[in-house]
Design an enzyme around this catalytic site. Structure first.
Site, PDB file in Angstrom:
ATOM      1  N   GLY A  71       0.866  -1.175   0.000  1.00 56.71           N
ATOM      2  CA  GLY A  71       0.000   0.000   0.000  1.00 56.71           C
ATOM      3  C   GLY A  71       0.895   1.214   0.000  1.00 56.71           C
TER       4      GLY A  71
ATOM      5  CG  ASN B 125       0.425   4.332  -6.015  1.00 60.29           C
ATOM      6  OD1 ASN B 125       1.420   3.970  -6.630  1.00 60.29           O
ATOM      7  ND2 ASN B 125      -0.215   3.540  -5.186  1.00 60.29           N
TER       8      ASN B 125
ATOM      9  CG  LEU C 175      11.993  10.029 -16.229  1.00 58.10           C
ATOM     10  CD1 LEU C 175      13.126  10.891 -16.737  1.00 58.10           C
ATOM     11  CD2 LEU C 175      10.798  10.104 -17.179  1.00 58.10           C
TER      12      LEU C 175
ATOM     13  N   GLY D  42      16.103   7.668 -14.101  1.00 55.17           N
ATOM     14  CA  GLY D  42      16.191   8.722 -13.096  1.00 55.17           C
ATOM     15  C   GLY D  42      14.904   9.503 -12.945  1.00 55.17           C
TER      16      GLY D  42
ATOM     17  N   GLY E  54       8.933   3.872  -6.165  1.00 49.75           N
ATOM     18  CA  GLY E  54       8.433   5.252  -6.149  1.00 49.75           C
ATOM     19  C   GLY E  54       8.144   5.732  -4.739  1.00 49.75           C
ATOM     20  CG  ASP E  55       5.286   3.699  -2.601  1.00 51.07           C
ATOM     21  OD1 ASP E  55       4.679   4.611  -3.185  1.00 51.07           O
ATOM     22  OD2 ASP E  55       4.915   2.507  -2.628  1.00 51.07           O
TER      23      ASP E  55
ATOM     24  N   GLY F 182       9.170  -7.415  -3.009  1.00 49.94           N
ATOM     25  CA  GLY F 182       8.344  -6.765  -1.994  1.00 49.94           C
ATOM     26  C   GLY F 182       8.878  -5.384  -1.677  1.00 49.94           C
TER      27      GLY F 182
END
Length: 331
Positions: A46, A177, A239, A243, A269-270, A312
């Site tokens: 999440g 997201n 990207l 980067g 990304g998180d 994960g």
């Protein structure tokens, strides 16, 4: 830009992450469909929860606001947040709905496909009355996504939390997201994601989300700037292994990625967002100082890269020393 040894101090201010936490079931074998997978690893996930743990693991202060099922999985997830040093005073439990599950297939290239079990899941049932408003007001940054906008009552809770955060002077950080399978239609997804666009101070989108939101297949400055709004302080486009690009009122540019052996992109990304937020939480002037911002984004890129080297999201989130080792090695 060569790394010059200056990494901003991790801030002590509280970063509140709002939204969903769920269990990802990840195939034990990469590059197979869900039906072909011989087995699954259960991985807590999440995006907002990943960001909270990313912040905490880097030495920052994070809290999570959301709702879990009053079930084995929900209590397991709350325990994982606590074990990782995340403040749990914003967590609610629902006796009538289960914790959300997602089956995530990892293709051979490490990219993901999703199948969700939420009908409805507990996170969708958070009400405005259940929000810990004092916790939100005590923070410096309020971070959120768009999945909490899909259905009521969670949508109204999300809007209320944002309004309280804005009134209290928090920096509003938005990572849409995009998870298209969860939305009734792509049009509805685009409309709702954009419905709160102008409220955010900081927005991060992936290259895929940029294409989706602009309707253009060009990943360039012109396309990115169509997402700019007058109150925005920083727009970021990630990207993947190329980067990220950054845009502010006064300057824009690109920061290169680090080369790593990518196994699973879940949570990258998180991790990037958590790294960025914990470096600017106490000093937002970094957003107006290009050399300092570039150094922070280099650090965030390193954190994102490390997260792709294990399966994960949460087990793969780095510590500050992990990130500094990669920066040093790649300088």
């Amino acid at each position: 830009m060569a790394y010059n040894g200056v990494v901003e101090k991790t801030g002590a201010g509280l970063i509140v992450s709002f939204g969903e936490m769920l269990i990802d079931f990840v195939p034990t074998e990469s590059g197979v469909s869900l039906a072909e997978a011989p087995g699954f690893l259960k991985a807590p996930g999440g995006a907002p929860a990943n960001v909270a743990i990313a912040v905490s693991r880097l030495g920052g202060k994070a809290a999570f606001v959301g709702k879990l099922g009053d079930d084995e999985f929900g209590h397991m997830l709350a325990g994982i947040l606590r074990e990782n040093g995340v403040v749990d005073e914003g967590i609610n439990f629902d006796k009538g709905a289960r914790t959300a599950l997602a089956f995530v297939t990892l293709r051979a290239d490490g990219e993901r496909e999703f199948m969700f079990y939420r009908n409805p899941s507990a996170d969708m049932l958070l009400t405005p009355d259940e929000l810990n408003l004092d916790l939100i007001r005590s923070a410096k940054v309020f971070h959120y996504g768009s999945i909490s906008l899909i259905v009521e009552p969670c949508r109204t809770a999300h809007l209320k939390a944002m309004e309280v955060a804005k009134d209290a002077g928090l920096l509003l950080s938005y990572d849409p997201n995009l998870r298209l399978p969860l939305w009734p239609s792509p049009e509805e997804a685009r409309e709702q994601i954009k419905s709160i666009w102008d409220k955010a101070d900081l927005i991060k989108v992936s290259d895929v989300e940029l294409e989706f939101l602009t309707g253009s297949n060009k990943i360039d400055d012109e396309s990115a700037m169509t997402l700019w709004h007058p109150n925005l302080k920083l727009l970021l486009v990630t990207l993947g292994d190329l980067g990220c690009r950054y845009y502010t009122k006064n300057f824009h540019g690109e920061v290169e990625a680090f080369r790593v052996n990518t196994v699973d992109t879940t949570g990258a990304g998180d991790s990037f967002v958590g790294a960025l937020l914990c470096k600017i939480v106490d000093d937002q002037s970094i957003l107006e100082d290009e050399p300092r911002l570039r150094a922070v984004l280099k650090f965030a890129n390193a954190c994102g890269a490390i997260t792709t080297t294990k399966k994960g999201a949460i087990p793969a989130l780095p510590t500050e020393s992990d990130a500094l080792s990669l920066i040093k090695g790649g300088a």
